[in-house]
Motif scaffolding. Sequence first.
Motif, mmCIF file in Angstrom:
data_model
loop_
_atom_site.group_PDB
_atom_site.id
_atom_site.type_symbol
_atom_site.label_atom_id
_atom_site.label_comp_id
_atom_site.label_asym_id
_atom_site.label_seq_id
_atom_site.Cartn_x
_atom_site.Cartn_y
_atom_site.Cartn_z
ATOM 1 N N GLY A 1 -13.979 1.642 -21.082
ATOM 2 C CA GLY A 1 -13.990 2.466 -19.881
ATOM 3 C C GLY A 1 -13.098 1.977 -18.754
ATOM 4 N N GLU A 2 -12.557 0.775 -18.860
ATOM 5 C CA GLU A 2 -11.695 0.223 -17.816
ATOM 6 C C GLU A 2 -10.225 0.448 -18.168
ATOM 7 O OE1 GLU A 2 -12.698 -1.135 -14.886
ATOM 8 O OE2 GLU A 2 -14.684 -0.452 -15.543
ATOM 9 N N PRO A 3 -9.372 0.689 -17.161
ATOM 10 C CA PRO A 3 -7.951 0.918 -17.440
ATOM 11 C C PRO A 3 -7.284 -0.307 -18.080
ATOM 12 C CG PRO A 3 -8.402 1.141 -15.077
ATOM 13 C CD PRO A 3 -9.681 0.738 -15.743
ATOM 14 N N VAL A 4 -6.428 -0.032 -19.054
ATOM 15 C CA VAL A 4 -5.590 -1.075 -19.642
ATOM 16 C C VAL A 4 -4.263 -1.028 -18.903
ATOM 17 C CG1 VAL A 4 -4.373 -1.827 -21.722
ATOM 18 C CG2 VAL A 4 -6.709 -0.943 -21.896
ATOM 19 N N ARG A 5 -3.873 -2.155 -18.329
ATOM 20 C CA ARG A 5 -2.650 -2.199 -17.525
ATOM 21 C C ARG A 5 -1.492 -2.858 -18.262
ATOM 22 N NH1 ARG A 5 -7.012 -3.490 -14.452
ATOM 23 N NH2 ARG A 5 -7.577 -1.972 -12.879
ATOM 24 N N ARG B 1 -2.735 4.687 -16.176
ATOM 25 C CA ARG B 1 -1.973 5.892 -16.521
ATOM 26 C C ARG B 1 -0.532 5.526 -16.848
ATOM 27 N NH1 ARG B 1 -4.605 7.943 -11.599
ATOM 28 N NH2 ARG B 1 -2.658 7.314 -10.667
ATOM 29 N N PHE B 2 0.051 6.250 -17.771
ATOM 30 C CA PHE B 2 1.446 5.997 -18.153
ATOM 31 C C PHE B 2 2.159 7.329 -18.336
ATOM 32 C CE2 PHE B 2 -0.639 6.850 -22.094
ATOM 33 C CZ PHE B 2 0.281 7.601 -22.790
ATOM 34 N N SER B 3 3.468 7.265 -18.343
ATOM 35 C CA SER B 3 4.319 8.407 -18.646
ATOM 36 C C SER B 3 5.561 7.842 -19.333
ATOM 37 C CB SER B 3 4.698 9.144 -17.364
ATOM 38 O OG SER B 3 5.549 10.230 -17.647
#
Length: 125
Positions: free
Chosen positions: A48-52, A80-82
């Motif tokens: 549930g935690e963002p992976v950076r 978030r990524f793009s």
Amino acid sequence: VVGDYYKQGKAINQELRRDRVASKLGLVFEAAYDAQAGRIAGSLRSHGEPVRAPFHIRLAHPTQPERDRVLEALPDAQGRFSAEAPGLAATHWQVVVEGGARDWRLARSWSWSKEPVLAIAADAE
């Protein structure tokens, strides 16, 4: 011939090990393709935690290996990524999302024109 089977067996075990690592990390990947912008955007989460940390998205074309792609995802603080993916054919891609060190992986097939959101969750152990 025996050597080939041994190498194949080792490769399968390596893939299974990477799947187990993804399960232990509780990884969930979600992404969508914007054909107009030529970009894949989404997020990666661990329990549930963002992976950076940076990771790779491998897209394998079903019949034309020269169209295969490897995208580098550089997540922001929210995970978030793009990533650029111009001209991604509307076909049935084999997708492998993997850690930068290739220590874990998530895999699934995806046809973005039929399934706008790609969601891959690691199997719970």
